[in-house]
Enzyme design. Structure first.
Site, PDB file in Angstrom:
ATOM      1  N   ARG A 181       0.793  -1.240   0.000  1.00 38.22           N
ATOM      2  CA  ARG A 181       0.000   0.000   0.000  1.00 38.22           C
ATOM      3  C   ARG A 181       0.827   1.294   0.000  1.00 38.22           C
ATOM      4  O   ARG A 181       0.368   2.336   0.462  1.00 38.22           O
ATOM      5  CB  ARG A 181      -0.991   0.031   1.184  1.00 38.22           C
TER       6      ARG A 181
ATOM      7  N   SER B 144     -10.716   0.286   3.363  1.00 35.46           N
ATOM      8  CA  SER B 144     -10.012  -0.064   4.604  1.00 35.46           C
ATOM      9  C   SER B 144      -9.248   1.141   5.139  1.00 35.46           C
ATOM     10  O   SER B 144      -8.487   1.777   4.409  1.00 35.46           O
ATOM     11  CB  SER B 144      -9.027  -1.199   4.333  1.00 35.46           C
TER      12      SER B 144
ATOM     13  N   GLU C 285      -4.023   3.370   6.482  1.00 37.45           N
ATOM     14  CA  GLU C 285      -3.924   3.177   5.029  1.00 37.45           C
ATOM     15  C   GLU C 285      -4.457   4.430   4.335  1.00 37.45           C
ATOM     16  O   GLU C 285      -3.890   4.903   3.364  1.00 37.45           O
ATOM     17  CB  GLU C 285      -4.732   1.950   4.588  1.00 37.45           C
TER      18      GLU C 285
END
Ligand SMILES: Cc1cc2nc3c(=O)[nH]c(=O)nc-3n(C[C@H](O)[C@H](O)[C@H](O)COP(=O)(O)OP(=O)(O)OC[C@H]3O[C@@H](n4cnc5c(N)ncnc54)[C@H](O)[C@@H]3O)c2cc1C
Length: 317
Positions: free
Chosen positions: A187, A236, A306
């Site tokens: 990520r 998320s 994130e």
């Protein structure tokens, strides 16, 4: 002037505004609220919001930002962003026009996809699947743009970085589009902070189009059943810690259904925070901090965000 007042004041001088108006015309709007451009539907105004339709226009804005030392931020589809209630100082760029192009070339054993940074991942995955691009299912259902997905190295069991062949970027230091080498991590990537992705070329092994489309369809159905889609969210919120799932830890900490103002930890997927209506960035940030604290206290695991937090976060406006 208080610190909060200073943080809320536009950094654009009157001459900056007239210059931007002269070079961008109708493509610039001043003091534009950003909430409509984010999937959370949250966020205060940008000093200037500019729609950029070509690499030439982007180079011109990059030169302006470099020369006038005006801060800028590029917003993709806004599906991984929490924009502060105080908005973003400086220029917020939205790529459009030629940046939305997608072209697919079928070779004997490979499928090549060239896409502008503002192309949607939904359109890209659909076109690539029809050409039999193997592995494209792992990128299906990501509601972002190509540029945002590259910056985030978005994906599921496989990530966009697994398929990237070439990346072109532009920046104030080097305004013309030029190729760069990027390293991909979970990520995030090695992409320089001041680099705007303008286009990418992806390469897939070539498989059977029917089988590829079917696999993608099944993944999309699975997503619909496991993720809240009716309410605004940003996917998320936390990265999965090594060897575990953030959603499992958050659920085990008892956080499902926790509320702060208009924001709620989803009871379908604990790593999602929904905007139930009228949530502010402060509500979401407070909830994120509460969730993080409870997971540290219960399990000793420090979850990493994130979602990207950008702009000015204030207690009260
Ligand atoms: C319902 C839902 C499901 C999701 N599922 C997934 C999933 O399965 N896997 C996953 O990885 N993510 C998922 N996400 C998160 C999100 O969609 C991805 O991170 C996506 O790649 C972000 O792209 P974006 O265009 O929306 O980026 P934005 O949110 O607009 O921006 C994210 C970051 O990228 C930067 N950026 C944007 N465009 C460019 C550019 N052209 N050049 C350089 N930097 C740029 C921004 O400045 C910002 O720092 C999901 C989100 C939602 C709402």
């Amino acid at each position: 002037m208080s610190v909060a007042d200073a943080a809320l004041r536009s950094v654009l001088a009157p001459e900056d505004r007239s210059h931007l108006q002269a070079i961008c015309g109708e493509r610039v709007r001043f003091d534009e609220p950003l909430a409509p451009y984010t999937s959370w539907k949250i966020g205060g105004p940008a000093d200037a919001w500019i729609v950029v339709e070509s690499e030439t226009q982007l180079a011109e804005i990059m030169r302006f930002c470099g020369k006038r030392r005006v801060p800028w931020f590029v917003l993709g589809s806004g599906s991984n962003l929490l924009v502060g209630d105080g908005g973003i100082r400086g220029i917020v760029l939205r790529l459009a026009g030629e940046f939305t192009a997608i072209s697919v070339t079928e070779e004997q054993h490979a499928v090549l996809v060239e896409a502008g940074a503002s192309a949607g991942m939904a359109a890209l995955t659909a076109k690539a699947a029809s050409a039999g691009a193997r592995g494209i299912g792992s990128l299906a259902g990501i509601p972002g743009s190509v540029g945002g997905s590259l910056r985030m190295n978005a994906g599921t069991d496989r990530e966009i970085g697994d398929f990237v062949r070439d990346v072109w970027v532009q920046s104030p230091a080097k305004p013309q589009a030029h190729p760069v080498t990027v390293h991909y991590y979970y990520r995030h990537t090695s992409l320089a902070r001041d680099a705007i992705v303008s286009r990418v070329r992806l390469q897939f092994e070539r498989g059977d189009p029917h089988g590829t489309r079917m696999e993608m369809q099944q993944r999309l159905v699975r997503r619909k059943n496991t993720q809240p889609i009716a309410l605004p969210n940003a996917g998320s919120c936390f990265r999965n810690p090594p060897g575990d799932k953030a959603a499992r830890l958050i659920e085990a900490a008892g956080a499902k259904g926790w509320r702060e103002g208009g924001a709620e930890v989803s009871s379908l997927h604990a790593n999602f925070i929904n905007n139930l209506g009228g949530a502010t960035a402060k509500d979401v940030a407070t909830l994120l901090a509460r969730v993080r604290r409870s997971v540290v206290e219960r399990f000793g695991v420090e979850l990493q965000l994130e979602v990207h937090l950008v702009g000015v976060f204030v207690d009260e406006l």
